[in-house]
Each structure stands twice: as structure tokens, then as C-alpha cells.
Design a protein around this motif. Structure first.
Motif, PDB file in Angstrom:
ATOM      1  N   SER A  54      71.049  62.206  24.335  1.00 37.94           N
ATOM      2  CA  SER A  54      70.126  63.307  24.617  1.00 37.94           C
ATOM      3  C   SER A  54      68.678  62.845  24.574  1.00 37.94           C
ATOM      4  N   GLN A  55      68.362  61.968  23.617  1.00 37.12           N
ATOM      5  CA  GLN A  55      66.983  61.472  23.525  1.00 37.12           C
ATOM      6  C   GLN A  55      66.613  60.611  24.730  1.00 37.12           C
ATOM      7  N   LEU A  56      67.548  59.798  25.185  1.00 35.22           N
ATOM      8  CA  LEU A  56      67.280  58.947  26.343  1.00 35.22           C
ATOM      9  C   LEU A  56      67.117  59.764  27.610  1.00 35.22           C
ATOM     10  N   MET A  57      67.914  60.818  27.767  1.00 38.10           N
ATOM     11  CA  MET A  57      67.763  61.682  28.937  1.00 38.10           C
ATOM     12  C   MET A  57      66.381  62.338  28.955  1.00 38.10           C
ATOM     13  N   LEU A  58      65.921  62.809  27.795  1.00 36.39           N
ATOM     14  CA  LEU A  58      64.574  63.382  27.729  1.00 36.39           C
ATOM     15  C   LEU A  58      63.532  62.323  28.063  1.00 36.39           C
ATOM     16  N   SER A  59      63.747  61.099  27.594  1.00 37.96           N
ATOM     17  CA  SER A  59      62.804  60.015  27.853  1.00 37.96           C
ATOM     18  C   SER A  59      62.627  59.775  29.345  1.00 37.96           C
ATOM     19  N   ALA A  60      63.730  59.891  30.099  1.00 38.36           N
ATOM     20  CA  ALA A  60      63.657  59.668  31.537  1.00 38.36           C
ATOM     21  C   ALA A  60      62.744  60.672  32.225  1.00 38.36           C
ATOM     22  N   LEU A  61      62.571  61.861  31.624  1.00 37.23           N
ATOM     23  CA  LEU A  61      61.677  62.876  32.183  1.00 37.23           C
ATOM     24  C   LEU A  61      60.258  62.737  31.644  1.00 37.23           C
ATOM     25  N   VAL A  62      60.151  62.376  30.371  1.00 36.64           N
ATOM     26  CA  VAL A  62      58.845  62.354  29.708  1.00 36.64           C
ATOM     27  C   VAL A  62      57.936  61.277  30.283  1.00 36.64           C
ATOM     28  N   VAL A  63      58.465  60.072  30.519  1.00 35.01           N
ATOM     29  CA  VAL A  63      57.608  58.953  30.928  1.00 35.01           C
ATOM     30  C   VAL A  63      56.888  59.229  32.242  1.00 35.01           C
ATOM     31  N   PRO A  64      57.571  59.575  33.348  1.00 29.74           N
ATOM     32  CA  PRO A  64      56.817  59.819  34.587  1.00 29.74           C
ATOM     33  C   PRO A  64      55.900  61.033  34.496  1.00 29.74           C
ATOM     34  N   ALA A  65      56.343  62.092  33.801  1.00 29.21           N
ATOM     35  CA  ALA A  65      55.510  63.293  33.710  1.00 29.21           C
ATOM     36  C   ALA A  65      54.244  63.038  32.903  1.00 29.21           C
ATOM     37  N   PHE A  66      54.358  62.410  31.724  1.00 28.62           N
ATOM     38  CA  PHE A  66      53.194  62.163  30.889  1.00 28.62           C
ATOM     39  C   PHE A  66      52.291  61.082  31.485  1.00 28.62           C
ATOM     40  N   ALA A  67      52.877  60.106  32.192  1.00 29.54           N
ATOM     41  CA  ALA A  67      52.047  59.102  32.851  1.00 29.54           C
ATOM     42  C   ALA A  67      51.170  59.747  33.910  1.00 29.54           C
ATOM     43  N   LYS A  68      51.760  60.647  34.689  1.00 29.54           N
ATOM     44  CA  LYS A  68      50.988  61.347  35.718  1.00 29.54           C
ATOM     45  C   LYS A  68      49.934  62.258  35.092  1.00 29.54           C
ATOM     46  N   LEU A  69      50.318  62.996  34.060  1.00 33.42           N
ATOM     47  CA  LEU A  69      49.356  63.868  33.387  1.00 33.42           C
ATOM     48  C   LEU A  69      48.237  63.064  32.731  1.00 33.42           C
ATOM     49  N   GLY A  70      48.553  61.876  32.256  1.00 36.76           N
ATOM     50  CA  GLY A  70      47.514  61.020  31.689  1.00 36.76           C
ATOM     51  C   GLY A  70      46.458  60.656  32.716  1.00 36.76           C
ATOM     52  N   ASP A  71      46.891  60.330  33.936  1.00 37.78           N
ATOM     53  CA  ASP A  71      45.937  60.053  35.014  1.00 37.78           C
ATOM     54  C   ASP A  71      45.113  61.287  35.352  1.00 37.78           C
ATOM     55  N   MET A  72      45.728  62.457  35.240  1.00 40.95           N
ATOM     56  CA  MET A  72      45.058  63.689  35.647  1.00 40.95           C
ATOM     57  C   MET A  72      44.042  64.179  34.615  1.00 40.95           C
ATOM     58  N   VAL A  73      44.449  64.254  33.341  1.00 41.87           N
ATOM     59  CA  VAL A  73      43.619  64.912  32.327  1.00 41.87           C
ATOM     60  C   VAL A  73      43.149  63.984  31.220  1.00 41.87           C
ATOM     61  N   GLY A  74      43.588  62.730  31.216  1.00 49.24           N
ATOM     62  CA  GLY A  74      43.146  61.790  30.190  1.00 49.24           C
ATOM     63  C   GLY A  74      44.322  61.206  29.415  1.00 49.24           C
ATOM     64  N   HIS A  75      44.330  59.889  29.284  1.00 39.18           N
ATOM     65  CA  HIS A  75      45.451  59.215  28.622  1.00 39.18           C
ATOM     66  C   HIS A  75      45.459  59.472  27.118  1.00 39.18           C
ATOM     67  N   LEU A 404      59.658  52.624  37.157  1.00 33.60           N
ATOM     68  CA  LEU A 404      61.011  52.990  37.567  1.00 33.60           C
ATOM     69  C   LEU A 404      62.050  52.070  36.944  1.00 33.60           C
ATOM     70  N   THR A 405      61.675  50.821  36.699  1.00 31.88           N
ATOM     71  CA  THR A 405      62.595  49.911  36.017  1.00 31.88           C
ATOM     72  C   THR A 405      62.930  50.441  34.631  1.00 31.88           C
ATOM     73  N   ASN A 406      61.921  50.923  33.923  1.00 29.59           N
ATOM     74  CA  ASN A 406      62.150  51.502  32.600  1.00 29.59           C
ATOM     75  C   ASN A 406      62.981  52.774  32.688  1.00 29.59           C
ATOM     76  N   SER A 407      62.702  53.615  33.699  1.00 26.41           N
ATOM     77  CA  SER A 407      63.422  54.880  33.833  1.00 26.41           C
ATOM     78  C   SER A 407      64.892  54.659  34.159  1.00 26.41           C
ATOM     79  N   THR A 408      65.189  53.730  35.072  1.00 25.91           N
ATOM     80  CA  THR A 408      66.593  53.478  35.412  1.00 25.91           C
ATOM     81  C   THR A 408      67.344  52.880  34.230  1.00 25.91           C
ATOM     82  N   LYS A 409      66.667  52.047  33.453  1.00 21.34           N
ATOM     83  CA  LYS A 409      67.293  51.505  32.239  1.00 21.34           C
ATOM     84  C   LYS A 409      67.611  52.630  31.259  1.00 21.34           C
ATOM     85  N   THR A 410      66.694  53.565  31.120  1.00 23.68           N
ATOM     86  CA  THR A 410      66.887  54.682  30.202  1.00 23.68           C
ATOM     87  C   THR A 410      68.033  55.573  30.639  1.00 23.68           C
ATOM     88  N   VAL A 411      68.099  55.884  31.932  1.00 28.70           N
ATOM     89  CA  VAL A 411      69.183  56.727  32.434  1.00 28.70           C
ATOM     90  C   VAL A 411      70.530  56.037  32.235  1.00 28.70           C
TER      91      VAL A 411
END
Length: 483
Positions: A54-75, A404-411
Motif C-alpha cells: 500500500s505504501q509503494l502504491m501511494l509512492s507511485a502517485l506522490v512522486v510525480p504529483a509533488f514533483a510537479k507541484l514543487g515546480d509550480m509553487v516551490g520545492h 519514471l524509472t523510479n516510478s516503474t520500480k515502485t509499481v
């Protein structure tokens, strides 16, 4: 030397290194005590795999979403949010006395996976205008990863020592206090990124991929509850797989997609992503089974090592040292026999180590020997796969490819954790016969799947990937189109 190269960033990197030490600490701390946590919650060892899945599945969503939000509003802002959520979840674990509550808190703790990508992006943004920008960022990243590995080893050793001597509640409280300290360190010691790119988060894409992952893991959960013969559970699993199609179609049409699925069409990158997913099966999915097997009492169940928490933590610490050694040896091997062959050799090393469990699993020395062999190959792949993805990607998409390499590993690890949880509940021993330990047949399945997946990755790297893949491109080389 580090201070001369990092210059004004040395202080910031030192604060972020503490955060990564904590990240590693979390990853190593709980592993020796998973059996104790299972007994505390009144569940079998097989159910422990659902925490990781369950934690790894959440991780697959968190990384791309927070990376994008970091670019948008501040890391820094997103780093604070990720740390705050992790702190609340980690502090809730000692007071979670039911499987559902503990599973929810453990899952939310997975927000820490966003720390390292946000830290690298923050450092990169603060080197704008400096001549040796890439060298500074690479040096800082190396220091952060070193802090992470140090934290993992320290966490494993301390967790194993404490769980043998103290009640579980104060033992589980230690990581929460450390994460809370991280929030203070980032809040007072780290400044915000000087530039922000703006843009909009692909909410539709995030929603579609979330539904796909929720349906898939929900189906696997139904298989756990109702058995592998339940047609409804298999239907929900199939629904999760089919929901990937509308997500991919949406991302292909989107101007600023959450995940650039076009990269999966690249003949050079597709094998890297597949290798990463197969690697995730062993490096992430098998962590809990390795720990619970060592803690299983052979006098009761006829298999296992019967190790205490500290002895199990020693094995995990040796395994992590093997990973560090593998990461350090990979550049030498890559220069000597090409990166492609070195990657294939590392994957083969993991496969050999897991298959060695089949005849050699009767003593601490045998188990540790197998784990060291697995660790050498795993460390090499952890260090090499992001670099291989960057080398195979077009020049303007190296960051996306490594993410994406990290995300596919996590999934891959998340799916394996869920499948292993089901496998450990089947058979004639352990949980399958009314006990608390996982079944021996389930552990054999874990070793076979991890060994087979790793050997498949090695074969693909040898026979599918071009001979000169992942080597330095000529300076005049133009990026190849994708898709």
C-alpha cells in the motif's frame, strides 16, 4: 573538498542530508521488527506485505504529483508538506492498535519518497547561473544518497536492538520524533527555490491513474480476503489494468502530462523501464518476507532462522553494506565491460542470490550469504538504472526518464508485495494451517519469483538492448525523437 565545490550551498545540503538520513532511518528501522508488529496487531506474517504494498502504491502517485507541484509553487513548500504528512503518520503508528488504522498510517508515511526528488530540484534551482552547475548538483546528490544509506544501516541496527529490550510503543515512537525534527530543520534552515515555473497540475491524469491503482490493489485485497478462486476479485484486478488505457490516451493528448507515456514507446527506454519494474519486485517487494523468514521459529514451524530483532538487524545491515559495495563497484565494472553488460551482470547476481535460497536457507550464515549476493547486484542497479535512463533518453527529457524509472520500480515492488502476501497465506504450513508465520510454500514462491524476474531482466539486457546502449553519446549526437 565538498565545501569548496558546494560553496554557499554547503549549509543547505547539510540540512537536507539530515532529512535523507531520516529517510534511510525510516526504511531500515522497521524491517527487523515486522514480526513483532504483526503479533502486536494480531495478524499473520503474510499480512505484513500489505503494509509495503500500500505504501509503494501511494509512492507511485506522490512522486510525480509533488514533483510537479514543487515546480509550480516551490520545492521547499512541497517538501514541508511531505514532511508534515510523514510526521503525522509516523507519530500515529505507536497508537494504532488495529490492522486498518496501522495500514492507513503506514501508507501515508510513504510521502517521504517525495523528499529526495524535491531536494535535488531545490539544489538545482539554487545553482542557477553557476558555471559548474551539474557538478555541484551531482556532488550534493551523492552526499544526500550517502546520508540515506547511513540512515538505513543505523535504523536497522537501532531498531533491532531496541525491539529486543523495550515495549513496542516507545520503539515505534522514535522515527516519529526524528521526522518531526526534520520539519523544523527544513522550516528554519532551508530557503525556498528562487524560481518557479508555474503551470497547472494534470488533475484528470492524476485521478485516472489513482482509480487504476486503487482498483488494482483493491482487487488484490479481495483476493487476500476471499481467496484466489473469487471471480469478483479477479474482475476488479482486471478493471484496474483496463483503466490504464484511458489514462494513457489522456496523457498522450495533454500538453503538460503528469506522466509522459510517450517515453514508453522508445526502443532504448522501454527495456530500462521494464528492468526497473522487475528489479522492484526483489528490492522492494521482498523486504518484508526476508525479515519475517529470519524471525520465524524453526522449532515451531520447521523452517526459518528464529533470529531475534537485533540478529535480524545485523543481517539487514550486512545486506545494506553489500548494496553500498555494489553501487561503488558498478562504475568500475561499467568501464571494464560496458554499462549494458554490467547491468545484466548485476541483475544476474540478484537472480542467483534469490535462487540460492532454495537449497540454502537453514542457517543464519546461509541466509546472510544469499543476501550479500543479492545486495551487491541491487546496489549496482540502484546506482545505475537512473543513469542508464538518462543516457537512453532524449537530451530534453532526462529528468522525466529518471523519474519514471523510479516510478516503474515502485509499481513493480507494490504489485509484488501484494502478490507475495497472498502467496504466504497459501500452502500447508504457517498461516495456511492456522499459525502466525507465512507458509513455507509462500517463501519458496517469493524466492522463485524474485530470482526469475531478475534473470529475465538480465536476459532482456543481454539480448534486447542494443550492444552500445547506455554509453556516452558523442557531443554532436542529437536527441532521438520519442513516439
Amino acid at each position: 573538498m565538498a565545501r569548496r565545490l558546494l560553496g554557499p550551498l554547503a549549509g543547505v545540503v547539510a540540512f537536507l542530508a539530515f532529512v535523507e538520513f531520516t529517510s534511510g532511518f525510516i526504511q531500515g528501522y522497521y524491517t527487523p521488527m515486522l514480526t513483532d508488529i504483526a503479533r502486536h496487531l494480531g495478524i499473520g506474517d503474510a499480512d505484513v506485505n500489505w503494509f509495503e504494498g500500500s505504501q509503494l502504491m501511494l509512492s507511485a502517485l506522490v512522486v510525480p504529483a509533488f514533483a510537479k507541484l514543487g515546480d509550480m509553487v516551490g520545492h521547499r513548500r512541497m517538501l514541508l508538506w511531505a514532511t508534515a504528512i510523514t510526521a503525522v503518520a509516523t507519530l500515529a503508528l505507536p497508537f494504532a492498535h488495529s490492522f486498518g488504522f496501522f495500514l492507513a498510517a503506514w501508507t501515508l508515511q510513504g510521502f517521504y519518497v517525495a523528499w529526495l526528488p524535491l531536494e535535488i530540484a531545490l539544489i538545482w534551482s539554487r545553482t542557477l547561473g553557476r558555471e559548474n552547475r551539474a557538478a555541484i548538483t551531482a556532488k550534493a546528490a551523492g552526499l544526500l544518497v550517502a546520508a540515506l544509506e547511513t540512515g538505513a544501516i543505523s535504523g536497522a541496527l537501532l531498531g533491532g536492538a531496541l525491539v529486543d529490550r523495550l515495549p513496542l510503543l516507545p520503539v515505534l515512537l522514535v522515527p516519529g520524533l526524528l521526522v518531526a525534527a526534520c520539519f523544523a530543520v527544513v522550516f528554519f534552515g532551508v530557503a525556498e527555490s528562487p524560481t518557479r515555473l508555474g503551470g497547472r497540475l494534470d488533475l484528470v491524469g492524476l485521478t485516472l491513474v489513482s482509480f487504476a491503482l486503487i482498483a488494482f490493489t483493491g482487487g488484490l485485497s479481495l483476493l487476500r480476503l476471499h481467496g484466489v478462486g473469487d471471480p469478483l476479485a479477479w474482475g476488479v484486478v482486471l478493471l484496474g489494468v483496463l483503466l490504464v488505457v484511458p489514462f494513457a490516451l489522456w496523457e498522450l493528448r495533454h500538453r503538460d502530462p503528469l506522466i509522459d507515456v510517450r517515453l514508453f514507446r522508445s526502443p532504448a527506454l522501454a527495456p530500462v523501464f521494464l528492468t526497473a519494474s522487475l528489479f522492484g519486485v526483489s528490492v522492494l517487494g521482498a523486504q518484508a518476507p526476508l525479515s519475517t523468514f529470519m524471525r520465524t521459529d524453526p522449532e515451531v514451524y520447521g523452517y526459518g532462522i528464529g533470529a531475534g530483532g537485533f540478529v535480524a538487524s545485523l543481517a539487514i545491515g550486512i545486506y545494506l553494506l553489500g548494496m553500498v559495495t555494489g553501487a561503488l563497484l558498478f562504475p568500475l565494472a561499467a568501464r571494464g565491460i560496458t554499462p549494458r553488460l554490467a547491468l545484466a551482470g548485476a541483475a544476474g547476481c540478484i537472480g542467483a542470490g534469490y535462487l540460492m535460497f532454495l537449497p540454502f536457507h537453514h542457517s543464519f550464515a546461509q541466509v546472510v550469504t544469499n543476501m550479500v549476493i543479492v545486495g551487491l547486484g541491487s546496489g549496482a542497479l540502484v546506482a545505475a538504472l537512473p543513469t542508464a535512463a538518462a543516457a537512453a533518453a532524449p537530451e530534453n527529457r532526462t529528468g522525466v526518464a529518471t523519474g519514471l524509472t523510479n516510478s516503474t520500480k515502485t509499481v513493480g515492488g507494490a504489485i509484488a508485495s501484494a502478490v507475495f502476501g497472498i502467496a504466504l497465506m497459501q500452502g500447508t504450513t504457517g498461516a495456511a494451517s492456522g499459525g502466525t508465520a507465512g507458509s513455507f510454500e509462500g517463501y519458496v514462491t517469493v524466492w522463485l519469483v524474485c530470482g526469475g524476474a531478475s534473470l529475465l531482466a538480465a536476459a532482456m539486457l543481454l539480448f534486447v538492448v542494443p550492444a552500445h546502449a547506455f554509453e556516452d553519446r558523442p557531443a554532436s549526437a542529437r536527441p532521438s525523437p520519442v513516439g
